[in-house]
Design a protein around this motif. Structure first.
Motif, PDB file in Angstrom:
ATOM      1  N   PRO A 205       0.817  -1.213   0.000  1.00  0.00           N
ATOM      2  CA  PRO A 205       0.000   0.000   0.000  1.00  0.00           C
ATOM      3  C   PRO A 205       0.851   1.262   0.000  1.00  0.00           C
ATOM      4  O   PRO A 205       1.874   1.329   0.688  1.00  0.00           O
ATOM      5  CB  PRO A 205      -0.804  -0.106   1.313  1.00  0.00           C
ATOM      6  CG  PRO A 205      -0.685  -1.540   1.736  1.00  0.00           C
ATOM      7  CD  PRO A 205       0.624  -2.018   1.225  1.00  0.00           C
ATOM      8  N   SER A 206       0.407   2.254  -0.770  1.00  0.00           N
ATOM      9  CA  SER A 206       1.160   3.513  -0.805  1.00  0.00           C
ATOM     10  C   SER A 206       0.291   4.703  -1.187  1.00  0.00           C
ATOM     11  O   SER A 206       0.791   5.833  -1.230  1.00  0.00           O
ATOM     12  CB  SER A 206       2.311   3.411  -1.815  1.00  0.00           C
ATOM     13  OG  SER A 206       1.815   3.290  -3.132  1.00  0.00           O
ATOM     14  N   LEU A 207      -0.990   4.480  -1.451  1.00  0.00           N
ATOM     15  CA  LEU A 207      -1.802   5.540  -2.043  1.00  0.00           C
ATOM     16  C   LEU A 207      -1.818   6.836  -1.232  1.00  0.00           C
ATOM     17  O   LEU A 207      -1.676   7.926  -1.809  1.00  0.00           O
ATOM     18  CB  LEU A 207      -3.228   5.028  -2.287  1.00  0.00           C
ATOM     19  CG  LEU A 207      -4.127   5.926  -3.126  1.00  0.00           C
ATOM     20  CD1 LEU A 207      -3.488   6.301  -4.457  1.00  0.00           C
ATOM     21  CD2 LEU A 207      -5.469   5.235  -3.361  1.00  0.00           C
ATOM     22  N   PRO A 208      -1.950   6.791   0.095  1.00  0.00           N
ATOM     23  CA  PRO A 208      -1.941   8.057   0.831  1.00  0.00           C
ATOM     24  C   PRO A 208      -0.606   8.798   0.759  1.00  0.00           C
ATOM     25  O   PRO A 208      -0.547   9.996   1.062  1.00  0.00           O
ATOM     26  CB  PRO A 208      -2.243   7.633   2.275  1.00  0.00           C
ATOM     27  CG  PRO A 208      -2.802   6.262   2.184  1.00  0.00           C
ATOM     28  CD  PRO A 208      -2.180   5.646   0.989  1.00  0.00           C
ATOM     29  N   SER A 209       0.459   8.075   0.359  1.00  0.00           N
ATOM     30  CA  SER A 209       1.800   8.663   0.358  1.00  0.00           C
ATOM     31  C   SER A 209       2.146   9.387  -0.936  1.00  0.00           C
ATOM     32  O   SER A 209       3.082  10.204  -0.945  1.00  0.00           O
ATOM     33  CB  SER A 209       2.853   7.565   0.601  1.00  0.00           C
ATOM     34  OG  SER A 209       2.691   6.975   1.862  1.00  0.00           O
ATOM     35  N   ILE A 210       1.442   9.090  -2.021  1.00  0.00           N
ATOM     36  CA  ILE A 210       1.869   9.563  -3.332  1.00  0.00           C
ATOM     37  C   ILE A 210       2.033  11.083  -3.350  1.00  0.00           C
ATOM     38  O   ILE A 210       3.123  11.611  -3.654  1.00  0.00           O
ATOM     39  CB  ILE A 210       0.880   9.126  -4.431  1.00  0.00           C
ATOM     40  CG1 ILE A 210       0.782   7.595  -4.505  1.00  0.00           C
ATOM     41  CG2 ILE A 210       1.286   9.706  -5.785  1.00  0.00           C
ATOM     42  CD1 ILE A 210       2.059   6.886  -4.855  1.00  0.00           C
ATOM     43  N   GLU A 211       0.979  11.811  -3.029  1.00  0.00           N
ATOM     44  CA  GLU A 211       1.055  13.272  -3.109  1.00  0.00           C
ATOM     45  C   GLU A 211       1.801  13.873  -1.922  1.00  0.00           C
ATOM     46  O   GLU A 211       2.343  14.977  -2.024  1.00  0.00           O
ATOM     47  CB  GLU A 211      -0.340  13.855  -3.292  1.00  0.00           C
ATOM     48  CG  GLU A 211      -0.884  13.486  -4.676  1.00  0.00           C
ATOM     49  CD  GLU A 211      -2.269  14.036  -4.974  1.00  0.00           C
ATOM     50  OE1 GLU A 211      -2.905  14.602  -4.057  1.00  0.00           O
ATOM     51  OE2 GLU A 211      -2.707  13.887  -6.125  1.00  0.00           O
ATOM     52  N   MET A 212       1.879  13.134  -0.801  1.00  0.00           N
ATOM     53  CA  MET A 212       2.709  13.588   0.315  1.00  0.00           C
ATOM     54  C   MET A 212       4.176  13.632  -0.115  1.00  0.00           C
ATOM     55  O   MET A 212       4.904  14.589   0.196  1.00  0.00           O
ATOM     56  CB  MET A 212       2.518  12.656   1.521  1.00  0.00           C
ATOM     57  CG  MET A 212       1.119  12.702   2.116  1.00  0.00           C
ATOM     58  SD  MET A 212       0.820  11.329   3.288  1.00  0.00           S
ATOM     59  CE  MET A 212       1.929  11.765   4.622  1.00  0.00           C
ATOM     60  N   ILE A 213       4.623  12.602  -0.829  1.00  0.00           N
ATOM     61  CA  ILE A 213       6.007  12.562  -1.303  1.00  0.00           C
ATOM     62  C   ILE A 213       6.242  13.647  -2.340  1.00  0.00           C
ATOM     63  O   ILE A 213       7.286  14.325  -2.325  1.00  0.00           O
ATOM     64  CB  ILE A 213       6.342  11.167  -1.882  1.00  0.00           C
ATOM     65  CG1 ILE A 213       6.234  10.097  -0.800  1.00  0.00           C
ATOM     66  CG2 ILE A 213       7.743  11.163  -2.493  1.00  0.00           C
ATOM     67  CD1 ILE A 213       6.354   8.673  -1.317  1.00  0.00           C
ATOM     68  N   GLU A 214       5.283  13.825  -3.246  1.00  0.00           N
ATOM     69  CA  GLU A 214       5.439  14.864  -4.269  1.00  0.00           C
ATOM     70  C   GLU A 214       5.621  16.236  -3.630  1.00  0.00           C
ATOM     71  O   GLU A 214       6.487  17.023  -4.051  1.00  0.00           O
ATOM     72  CB  GLU A 214       4.227  14.884  -5.194  1.00  0.00           C
ATOM     73  CG  GLU A 214       4.199  13.718  -6.169  1.00  0.00           C
ATOM     74  CD  GLU A 214       3.161  13.861  -7.252  1.00  0.00           C
ATOM     75  OE1 GLU A 214       3.302  13.196  -8.293  1.00  0.00           O
ATOM     76  OE2 GLU A 214       2.193  14.622  -7.063  1.00  0.00           O
ATOM     77  N   ARG A 215       4.812  16.526  -2.609  1.00  0.00           N
ATOM     78  CA  ARG A 215       4.910  17.845  -1.974  1.00  0.00           C
ATOM     79  C   ARG A 215       6.239  18.011  -1.236  1.00  0.00           C
ATOM     80  O   ARG A 215       6.854  19.083  -1.259  1.00  0.00           O
ATOM     81  CB  ARG A 215       3.739  18.043  -1.011  1.00  0.00           C
ATOM     82  CG  ARG A 215       2.418  18.372  -1.712  1.00  0.00           C
ATOM     83  CD  ARG A 215       1.353  18.775  -0.709  1.00  0.00           C
ATOM     84  NE  ARG A 215       0.844  17.621   0.010  1.00  0.00           N
ATOM     85  CZ  ARG A 215      -0.245  16.941  -0.345  1.00  0.00           C
ATOM     86  NH1 ARG A 215      -0.925  17.304  -1.423  1.00  0.00           N
ATOM     87  NH2 ARG A 215      -0.658  15.919   0.366  1.00  0.00           N
ATOM     88  N   ALA A 216       6.701  16.936  -0.577  1.00  0.00           N
ATOM     89  CA  ALA A 216       7.922  17.034   0.221  1.00  0.00           C
ATOM     90  C   ALA A 216       9.187  17.000  -0.638  1.00  0.00           C
ATOM     91  O   ALA A 216      10.176  17.668  -0.310  1.00  0.00           O
ATOM     92  CB  ALA A 216       7.959  15.891   1.236  1.00  0.00           C
ATOM     93  N   SER A 217       9.154  16.244  -1.718  1.00  0.00           N
ATOM     94  CA  SER A 217      10.358  16.053  -2.536  1.00  0.00           C
ATOM     95  C   SER A 217      10.436  17.002  -3.720  1.00  0.00           C
ATOM     96  O   SER A 217      11.527  17.246  -4.256  1.00  0.00           O
ATOM     97  CB  SER A 217      10.409  14.614  -3.057  1.00  0.00           C
ATOM     98  OG  SER A 217       9.385  14.398  -4.032  1.00  0.00           O
ATOM     99  N   GLY A 218       9.289  17.484  -4.164  1.00  0.00           N
ATOM    100  CA  GLY A 218       9.248  18.285  -5.384  1.00  0.00           C
ATOM    101  C   GLY A 218       9.395  17.459  -6.646  1.00  0.00           C
ATOM    102  O   GLY A 218       9.576  18.013  -7.738  1.00  0.00           O
ATOM    103  N   LEU A 219       9.281  16.129  -6.528  1.00  0.00           N
ATOM    104  CA  LEU A 219       9.428  15.240  -7.676  1.00  0.00           C
ATOM    105  C   LEU A 219       8.127  14.508  -7.983  1.00  0.00           C
ATOM    106  O   LEU A 219       7.406  14.110  -7.047  1.00  0.00           O
ATOM    107  CB  LEU A 219      10.516  14.194  -7.394  1.00  0.00           C
ATOM    108  CG  LEU A 219      11.961  14.706  -7.319  1.00  0.00           C
ATOM    109  CD1 LEU A 219      12.854  13.635  -6.707  1.00  0.00           C
ATOM    110  CD2 LEU A 219      12.455  15.099  -8.708  1.00  0.00           C
ATOM    111  N   PRO A 220       7.800  14.299  -9.256  1.00  0.00           N
ATOM    112  CA  PRO A 220       6.654  13.458  -9.598  1.00  0.00           C
ATOM    113  C   PRO A 220       6.815  12.090  -8.947  1.00  0.00           C
ATOM    114  O   PRO A 220       7.909  11.521  -8.945  1.00  0.00           O
ATOM    115  CB  PRO A 220       6.713  13.354 -11.123  1.00  0.00           C
ATOM    116  CG  PRO A 220       7.537  14.518 -11.561  1.00  0.00           C
ATOM    117  CD  PRO A 220       8.518  14.777 -10.450  1.00  0.00           C
TER     118      PRO A 220
END
Length: 261
Positions: A205-220
């Motif tokens: 499972p990773s769905l809640p993390s997808i946009e959290m990572i994008e916001r924190a990393s600045g990477l797609p």
């Protein structure tokens, strides 16, 4: 006069121990229903697999023809085979051969159906975003993770770094915290990468993390489930957009609040 809602039938070819594919992909498409009129139903056929080891993966893949044939009995409009490592462990480029084999089975059953797989969907998603270098998170044992890395690199995408969680039991993979990748990505070497794969596995499972990572990393950031959802929409000739799916499913839409799987 009122008209009955048209539901698009989505077929899922699922490892018997996988419980995440039927959670995250429907979650994305149900979120899409809040902004677009299309509606979906989901229909599964299962292949036996409990441990994520090469021997079980090969035996499971041999059962995929039966699943594709069964789902074509239900006249589903698209089929998605979701076990990325099963495809990638069968040899370089096998996602193409698998698709051809399963589409042939549906045609032979009198209901020709487009068939995609999560391995090909991930590769296509990376290429369509112009990704040349990526870092990835996998739940697999290190030898299987290395197979995944080699497979991706054979498709012309460099893997800068990978994190192998080394979990052999498939139900244990599913029991991982879906927000864990939102911190695990920080262990990756991201020098020069164009994107992050938060989960190269439709069971982790990773769905809640997808946009959290994008916001924190600045990477797609994407996952096998997000990429598979995009290909499902493409094969249904629908707009490839779903809230919570990150850049790959954003289509210019602003990032949403993190989704709970």
């Amino acid at each position: 006069m009122t008209f009955a809602t048209k539901y698009r039938r989505v077929g899922l070819i699922v490892p018997s121990s996988n419980v995440t594919m039927e959670t995250e992909i429907p979650a994305l498409l149900k979120a899409r229903e809040t902004i677009l009129p299309d509606r979906f139903t989901f229909h599964s056929s299962r292949m036996r697999m409990k441990s994520v080891v090469k021997e079980e993966l090969e035996a499971m893949d041999a059962d995929s023809v039966r699943c594709a044939t069964e789902l074509s009995d239900a006249a589903v409009e698209v089929q998605a085979y979701a076990c990325l490592v099963a495809i990638m462990s069968m040899g370089l480029g096998y996602h193409r051969a698998s698709r051809e084999k399963l589409e042939k089975a549906t045609a032979g059953n009198g209901c020709p159906t487009p068939v995609l797989n999560s391995a090909g969907a991930l590769i296509d998603g990376l290429k369509e975003m112009g990704v040349k270098k990526v870092s990835i998170i996998c739940p697999y044992m290190r030898p299987l993770t290395k197979m995944v890395v080699d497979y991706i690199e054979n498709e012309g995408i460099e893997v800068q770094d990978f994190l192998a969680l080394e979990i052999p039991d498939n139900l244990e993979v599913a029991s991982q915290d879906p927000t864990a990748p939102s911190e695990l990505w920080r262990k990756l070497d991201l020098r020069g990468v164009d994107a992050i794969v938060a989960s190269a596995c439709v069971q982790m499972p990773s769905l809640p993390s997808i946009e959290m990572i994008e916001r924190a990393s600045g990477l797609p950031t994407m996952s096998a489930a997000v990429a598979t959802t995009r290909q499902i929409l493409r094969n249904l000739n629908l707009t490839e957009i779903a809230p919570g799916g990150g850049a790959l499913l954003a289509n210019g839409m602003p990032a949403s609040e993190p989704m709970l799987a």
